[in-house]
Design a protein around this motif. Structure first.
Motif, PDB file in Angstrom:
ATOM      1  N   SER A 238      -6.321 -11.043   5.990  1.00 40.36           N
ATOM      2  CA  SER A 238      -5.606 -11.481   5.070  1.00 40.36           C
ATOM      3  C   SER A 238      -4.354 -10.949   4.767  1.00 40.36           C
ATOM      4  N   LYS A 239      -3.172 -11.251   4.126  1.00 38.77           N
ATOM      5  CA  LYS A 239      -1.901 -10.907   3.411  1.00 38.77           C
ATOM      6  C   LYS A 239      -2.332 -10.051   2.097  1.00 38.77           C
ATOM      7  N   LYS A 240      -3.290 -10.799   1.763  1.00 33.59           N
ATOM      8  CA  LYS A 240      -3.994 -10.022   0.518  1.00 33.59           C
ATOM      9  C   LYS A 240      -5.120  -8.801   0.418  1.00 33.59           C
ATOM     10  N   GLN A 241      -5.896  -8.695   1.932  1.00 37.37           N
ATOM     11  CA  GLN A 241      -6.409  -7.424   2.557  1.00 37.37           C
ATOM     12  C   GLN A 241      -5.408  -6.932   2.793  1.00 37.37           C
ATOM     13  N   ARG A 242      -4.749  -6.688   3.292  1.00 34.99           N
ATOM     14  CA  ARG A 242      -3.729  -5.752   3.690  1.00 34.99           C
ATOM     15  C   ARG A 242      -3.054  -5.575   2.330  1.00 34.99           C
ATOM     16  N   GLU A 243      -2.357  -6.040   1.506  1.00 34.61           N
ATOM     17  CA  GLU A 243      -2.002  -5.234   0.443  1.00 34.61           C
ATOM     18  C   GLU A 243      -2.855  -4.412  -0.481  1.00 34.61           C
ATOM     19  N   VAL A 244      -4.078  -4.601  -0.754  1.00 31.98           N
ATOM     20  CA  VAL A 244      -4.815  -3.959  -1.469  1.00 31.98           C
ATOM     21  C   VAL A 244      -5.217  -2.666  -0.210  1.00 31.98           C
ATOM     22  N   TYR A 245      -5.440  -2.606   0.717  1.00 29.63           N
ATOM     23  CA  TYR A 245      -5.605  -1.851   1.452  1.00 29.63           C
ATOM     24  C   TYR A 245      -4.783  -0.562   1.529  1.00 29.63           C
ATOM     25  N   ASN A 246      -3.808  -0.763   1.435  1.00 23.46           N
ATOM     26  CA  ASN A 246      -2.288   0.144   2.200  1.00 23.46           C
ATOM     27  C   ASN A 246      -1.935   0.503   0.302  1.00 23.46           C
ATOM     28  N   VAL A 247      -2.559  -0.183  -1.171  1.00 20.90           N
ATOM     29  CA  VAL A 247      -2.023   0.246  -2.049  1.00 20.90           C
ATOM     30  C   VAL A 247      -3.274   2.076  -1.967  1.00 20.90           C
ATOM     31  N   VAL A 248      -4.806   1.932  -1.904  1.00 18.17           N
ATOM     32  CA  VAL A 248      -5.422   2.361  -1.743  1.00 18.17           C
ATOM     33  C   VAL A 248      -4.956   3.626  -0.446  1.00 18.17           C
ATOM     34  N   LEU A 249      -4.683   3.121   0.832  1.00 18.37           N
ATOM     35  CA  LEU A 249      -4.044   4.751   1.097  1.00 18.37           C
ATOM     36  C   LEU A 249      -2.799   5.015   0.715  1.00 18.37           C
ATOM     37  N   LYS A 250      -2.209   4.321   0.016  1.00 26.70           N
ATOM     38  CA  LYS A 250      -1.084   5.358  -0.288  1.00 26.70           C
ATOM     39  C   LYS A 250      -1.385   5.792  -1.555  1.00 26.70           C
ATOM     40  N   ALA A 251      -1.922   5.674  -2.212  1.00 23.84           N
ATOM     41  CA  ALA A 251      -2.445   6.262  -3.084  1.00 23.84           C
ATOM     42  C   ALA A 251      -3.087   7.689  -2.881  1.00 23.84           C
ATOM     43  N   GLN A 252      -4.298   7.472  -2.040  1.00 23.54           N
ATOM     44  CA  GLN A 252      -5.096   8.109  -1.465  1.00 23.54           C
ATOM     45  C   GLN A 252      -4.003   9.275  -0.237  1.00 23.54           C
ATOM     46  N   LEU A 253      -2.916   8.961  -0.149  1.00 22.68           N
ATOM     47  CA  LEU A 253      -2.151  10.327   1.015  1.00 22.68           C
ATOM     48  C   LEU A 253      -1.297  11.428  -0.515  1.00 22.68           C
ATOM     49  N   ALA A 254      -1.109  10.137  -1.575  1.00 25.95           N
ATOM     50  CA  ALA A 254       0.144  10.679  -2.547  1.00 25.95           C
ATOM     51  C   ALA A 254      -0.802  12.007  -2.692  1.00 25.95           C
ATOM     52  N   ALA A 255      -2.106  11.952  -3.311  1.00 17.61           N
ATOM     53  CA  ALA A 255      -2.762  12.946  -3.985  1.00 17.61           C
ATOM     54  C   ALA A 255      -3.283  13.873  -3.020  1.00 17.61           C
ATOM     55  N   LEU A 256      -3.472  13.181  -1.552  1.00 14.46           N
ATOM     56  CA  LEU A 256      -3.761  14.681  -0.956  1.00 14.46           C
ATOM     57  C   LEU A 256      -2.100  15.664  -0.734  1.00 14.46           C
ATOM     58  N   ASP A 257      -0.783  14.912  -0.757  1.00 12.37           N
ATOM     59  CA  ASP A 257      -0.353  15.662  -0.884  1.00 12.37           C
ATOM     60  C   ASP A 257      -0.272  16.429  -2.029  1.00 12.37           C
ATOM     61  N   LYS A 258      -0.672  16.400  -3.450  1.00 12.33           N
ATOM     62  CA  LYS A 258      -0.396  16.805  -4.695  1.00 12.33           C
ATOM     63  C   LYS A 258      -1.292  17.859  -4.245  1.00 12.33           C
ATOM     64  N   VAL A 259      -2.178  17.973  -4.008  1.00 11.98           N
ATOM     65  CA  VAL A 259      -3.676  19.144  -3.417  1.00 11.98           C
ATOM     66  C   VAL A 259      -2.996  20.323  -3.948  1.00 11.98           C
ATOM     67  N   ARG A 260      -3.544  20.885  -4.313  1.00 13.03           N
ATOM     68  CA  ARG A 260      -2.819  22.974  -4.175  1.00 13.03           C
ATOM     69  C   ARG A 260      -3.902  23.684  -5.538  1.00 13.03           C
TER      70      ARG A 260
END
Length: 357
Positions: A238-260
């Protein structure tokens, strides 16, 4: 695999003790190589002793060649054996693992040792395991690769009508028939509204079209654990499921990019947490962003709001943001990574884009 009893000497010096008594199973294995479920290590600058019972003495001698192995007799207590070691060393200040030694066992040993088990070590021995060796990293990578294969297998068979329990059994059977020694924790399969519970227990609920299905699982390879999570949708999202999923994915990718290396655990956590908060879901991400993994599934340090630990090269961390909406469902995406001086090495290779089955 190399084992690391010499690392314990730093604890002897830092705590100003004559000897240490090791009771935690993971620390016993790390320092000696012994995998048995019962016993103690006694380590001083002069002596290294492993005490266990007759079920494990043969194993102990084979796995811990750097240690003298003493078998406990029928009427003996471990306290009496430890007291004898302290007498041989003239030890008066002896450290113990207050985070793992049961109160009942501590009281018995103290009585037999004339109160010489008198310096609490806190997590000093646990922290010796934070930075992984090349050998350890290879075992962790292999364990995680078995998880990747299990996820790929599940994508081929997940369908409406399967129960969460059936899915969990399938994951576990696949891992154990593809190189895993054991599970690193109880497998989580949570579908539909159950996926809003971060640590839901698999049930007889049947997968239905429109469900989120969160699968969090791991295995053990040569003693070392893996950990990964993926969330998929049965049918069309659903539209809501896509929204929630994409927020989590965005958060994970940004955190991975930060790690060092050089960053604090709380700084990495903040990256993902701020993205989820700004999207309006801050109240629905209640756990820390991640934790270290090794001989135990949850080790230190962590990516959490409170962790001030400075990340060092070759520390292992999970990166697992999530959003959990009661009555609707939840999403978690988790990778296991190696911290590097500039960035990270991701040990998890399963796809992360939203998968609809």
């Amino acid at each position: 695999m190399s084992f690391f009893y010499e690392k314990s000497y730093t604890v002897l010096e830092e705590k100003g003790v004559d000897a240490i008594v090791v009771s935690d199973g993971a620390n016993m294995r790390y320092l000696s190589g012994f995998r048995g479920a019962t016993g103690y290590l006694y380590i001083s600058k002069n002596r290294r002793v492993l005490m266990t019972d007759s079920r494990y003495t043969t194993m102990a001698k084979a796995e811990a060649p750097e240690f003298e192995v003493i078998e406990i007799g029928g009427n003996q207590s471990y306290g009496e054996l430890l007291n004898a070691q302290m007498d041989l060393d003239g030890a008066s200040r002896v450290g113990y693992e207050d985070f793992s030694l049961l109160c009942h066992d501590y009281a018995g040993i103290q009585k037999d040792c004339n109160d010489r088990l008198n310096v609490a070590l806190g997590q000093s021995l646990d922290l010796l395991r934070c930075v992984k060796t090349k050998e350890e990293l290879a075992c962790l990578a292999k364990a995680e690769s078995i998880g990747d294969e299990a996820f790929a297998h599940m994508l081929d068979i997940l369908k409406p009508g399967m129960t969460e329990l059936e899915c969990a059994v399938e994951i576990e059977y696949f891992m154990k028939t593809h190189g895993a020694e054991e599970l690193s924790f109880a497998t989580i399969v949570a579908s539909g509204e159950n996926s809003a519970m971060p640590h839901a227990m698999p049930s007889d609920r049947k997968l239905q079209k429109g469900d989120f299905v969160t699968m969090d699982f791991g295995c053990i390879y040569q003693g070392y654990c893996s950990d990964m999570t993926r969330t998929v949708v049965i049918g069309k999202a659903s539209k809501k499921q896509r929204e929630v999923y994409n927020v989590v994915l965005k958060a994970q990718l940004a955190a991975l990019d930060k790690v060092r290396s050089g960053l604090k655990g709380c700084e990495v956590d903040a990256v993902a947490r701020n993205i989820i908060r700004e999207a309006g879901y801050g109240d629905y991400f209640g756990h820390g962003l991640g934790h270290s993994v090794g001989l135990m599934i949850h080790e230190e340090p962590r990516f959490s709001p409170k962790d001030q630990t400075i990340m060092l090269p070759n520390m292992i961390e999970t990166v697992e943001p999530g959003i959990y909406l009661p009555g609707f469902g939840g999403v978690r995406i988790e990778d296991m990574i190696v911290v590097k001086e500039e960035g990270h090495l991701n040990l998890t290779h399963s796809p992360k884009e939203l998968i609809e089955l």
